[in-house]
Scaffold this motif. Structure first.
Motif, PDB file in Angstrom:
ATOM      1  N   ALA A 237       0.829  -1.208   0.000  1.00  0.00           N
ATOM      2  CA  ALA A 237       0.000   0.000   0.000  1.00  0.00           C
ATOM      3  C   ALA A 237       0.860   1.253   0.000  1.00  0.00           C
ATOM      4  O   ALA A 237       1.763   1.392   0.824  1.00  0.00           O
ATOM      5  CB  ALA A 237      -0.912  -0.004   1.219  1.00  0.00           C
TER       6      ALA A 237
ATOM      7  N   SER B  49       0.920  -6.023   1.437  1.00  0.00           N
ATOM      8  CA  SER B  49      -0.182  -6.464   0.570  1.00  0.00           C
ATOM      9  C   SER B  49       0.295  -6.826  -0.826  1.00  0.00           C
ATOM     10  O   SER B  49      -0.437  -7.481  -1.578  1.00  0.00           O
ATOM     11  CB  SER B  49      -1.267  -5.396   0.498  1.00  0.00           C
ATOM     12  OG  SER B  49      -0.724  -4.140   0.152  1.00  0.00           O
TER      13      SER B  49
ATOM     14  N   GLN C  80      -8.936   6.062   3.314  1.00  0.00           N
ATOM     15  CA  GLN C  80      -7.544   5.892   3.743  1.00  0.00           C
ATOM     16  C   GLN C  80      -7.475   5.624   5.249  1.00  0.00           C
ATOM     17  O   GLN C  80      -6.711   4.772   5.704  1.00  0.00           O
ATOM     18  CB  GLN C  80      -6.736   7.137   3.392  1.00  0.00           C
ATOM     19  CG  GLN C  80      -5.256   7.040   3.722  1.00  0.00           C
ATOM     20  CD  GLN C  80      -4.533   6.012   2.874  1.00  0.00           C
ATOM     21  OE1 GLN C  80      -4.662   6.014   1.650  1.00  0.00           O
ATOM     22  NE2 GLN C  80      -3.768   5.132   3.496  1.00  0.00           N
TER      23      GLN C  80
ATOM     24  N   TYR D 264      -8.502   2.071   5.812  1.00  0.00           N
ATOM     25  CA  TYR D 264      -7.474   1.114   5.417  1.00  0.00           C
ATOM     26  C   TYR D 264      -6.435   0.953   6.522  1.00  0.00           C
ATOM     27  O   TYR D 264      -5.922  -0.143   6.758  1.00  0.00           O
ATOM     28  CB  TYR D 264      -6.787   1.571   4.124  1.00  0.00           C
ATOM     29  CG  TYR D 264      -5.903   0.504   3.515  1.00  0.00           C
ATOM     30  CD1 TYR D 264      -6.417  -0.399   2.583  1.00  0.00           C
ATOM     31  CD2 TYR D 264      -4.571   0.367   3.878  1.00  0.00           C
ATOM     32  CE1 TYR D 264      -5.624  -1.400   2.033  1.00  0.00           C
ATOM     33  CE2 TYR D 264      -3.768  -0.629   3.337  1.00  0.00           C
ATOM     34  CZ  TYR D 264      -4.303  -1.501   2.414  1.00  0.00           C
ATOM     35  OH  TYR D 264      -3.513  -2.501   1.888  1.00  0.00           O
TER      36      TYR D 264
ATOM     37  N   VAL E 153      -5.726   6.580  -2.464  1.00  0.00           N
ATOM     38  CA  VAL E 153      -6.348   5.394  -1.889  1.00  0.00           C
ATOM     39  C   VAL E 153      -7.082   4.573  -2.942  1.00  0.00           C
ATOM     40  O   VAL E 153      -7.321   3.372  -2.745  1.00  0.00           O
ATOM     41  CB  VAL E 153      -7.308   5.784  -0.733  1.00  0.00           C
ATOM     42  CG1 VAL E 153      -8.598   6.401  -1.267  1.00  0.00           C
ATOM     43  CG2 VAL E 153      -7.621   4.584   0.162  1.00  0.00           C
TER      44      VAL E 153
ATOM     45  N   LEU F  84      -5.612   1.353  -3.737  1.00  0.00           N
ATOM     46  CA  LEU F  84      -5.603   0.315  -2.706  1.00  0.00           C
ATOM     47  C   LEU F  84      -6.767  -0.667  -2.840  1.00  0.00           C
ATOM     48  O   LEU F  84      -6.849  -1.637  -2.077  1.00  0.00           O
ATOM     49  CB  LEU F  84      -5.635   0.946  -1.312  1.00  0.00           C
ATOM     50  CG  LEU F  84      -4.465   1.880  -0.969  1.00  0.00           C
ATOM     51  CD1 LEU F  84      -4.521   2.278   0.498  1.00  0.00           C
ATOM     52  CD2 LEU F  84      -3.133   1.239  -1.294  1.00  0.00           C
TER      53      LEU F  84
ATOM     54  N   ASP G  80      -5.172  -3.909  -3.495  1.00  0.00           N
ATOM     55  CA  ASP G  80      -4.574  -4.470  -2.280  1.00  0.00           C
ATOM     56  C   ASP G  80      -5.644  -5.145  -1.433  1.00  0.00           C
ATOM     57  O   ASP G  80      -5.477  -6.285  -0.978  1.00  0.00           O
ATOM     58  CB  ASP G  80      -3.896  -3.359  -1.475  1.00  0.00           C
ATOM     59  CG  ASP G  80      -2.787  -2.667  -2.235  1.00  0.00           C
ATOM     60  OD1 ASP G  80      -1.610  -2.887  -1.917  1.00  0.00           O
ATOM     61  OD2 ASP G  80      -3.116  -1.889  -3.143  1.00  0.00           O
TER      62      ASP G  80
END
Length: 283
Positions: A33, A101, A153, A156, A181, A184, A187
């Motif tokens: 990330a 990740s 974010q 996460y 983000v 992500l 991820d």
């Protein structure tokens, strides 16, 4: 040196190449990330050391980061198509070295048939159960889809050490951090998938390459638990502790381990057995 490759979906992926070109063993580093290709001194130092041992190293920017600009939905399958293009640039096959990740992305890529010779997994965050991971990833995607990027974010990072989030929010780069983000999603989706495949043990039938699961000498217990969990499902896994702290490896300690694993995998392929020597767990 920065090069570019285009995925079959048309995404342009930037990567740096270190070491020999063509013919020898290669490793592709798969970031977790938030990481960028050009801003991580640890990665660059490691790549140079590994390349100095005769192993080609490719370090790409993940989709939606750095010079790998991408619009729209940056999901896991699109990310893996980009990774497949980088592996092709490495010579058509490579060891994948995932960080955080990036480990679950690497596992998924292998299961999806990307030509992977072996896997190095640095502190794979895969200790949590499948149901809890699904709830967390579903919450992330809901926030991204709603355009609530700062909240996404924060979500996460909610189970990470609280000082990590506090430090990120105190940084002048915080707006840029949460704007990214959207990258992500891949991820999160990979972690949701990997957690489910580990829990059901279906991963055993999907990943048949040598695996090295690694964590630092100063880490949190969930990382050692995750490494043990991976080894329990993938018996070809070797678990090792190497110098590192705060979820980051030390280049001088990790580089020879990484280079040695890649060369061992290449030697196994040359023998035609597709395997390294029998793993000897250290944990």
């Amino acid at each position: 040196m920065t090069d570019y490759v285009t995925s079959r979906r048309g995404d342009r992926v930037a990567y740096d190449r270190y070491g020999p070109v063509g013919g020898g063993p290669a490793v592709v580093l798969v970031a977790g990330a938030g990481s960028l290709r050009g801003d991580e001194a640890v990665v660059a130092a490691t790549a140079r050391l590994v390349a100095g041992e005769g192993v080609a190293v490719l370090v790409p920017d993940r989709l939606g980061r750095g010079e790998s600009a991408a619009e729209g939905r940056l999901d896991l399958d699109r990310e893996v198509d980009a990774l497949r293009a980088v592996v092709d640039a490495a010579g058509g096959h490579a060891v994948l070295c995932g960080h955080s990740s990036g480990c679950s992305i690497s596992l998924y890529a292998t299961a999806q048939g990307v030509p992977v010779d072996g896997l190095v997994l640095w502190e794979a965050p895969l200790a949590a159960g499948a149901a809890a991971t699904k709830d967390w990833v579903d919450g992330l995607e809901e926030r991204i889809d709603a355009g609530e990027l700062e909240a996404a974010q924060e979500w996460y990072m909610k189970d990470m050490p609280p000082e990590w989030l506090a430090g990120a929010k105190a940084s002048p780069a915080w707006p840029a951090i949460y704007a990214g983000v959207v990258s992500l999603r891949a991820d999160g989706q990979s972690l949701r998938w990997a957690s489910a495949q580990l829990e059901s043990e279906a991963l055993r039938d999907q990943v048949d390459v040598p695996v090295l699961s690694v964590y630092g000498t100063s880490t949190v217990p969930v990382m050692t638990a995750a490494a043990a969990r991976i080894r329990a499902v993938l018996p070809q896994t070797e678990v090792r502790e190497v110098p590192g702290a705060h979820h980051t490896w030390e280049p001088a300690g990790f580089a020879p381990v990484l280079a040695g694993f890649v060369r061992s995998v290449a030697a196994g392929a040359d023998r035609g057995d597709g395997r390294t020597t029998e793993p000897q767990a250290s944990a």
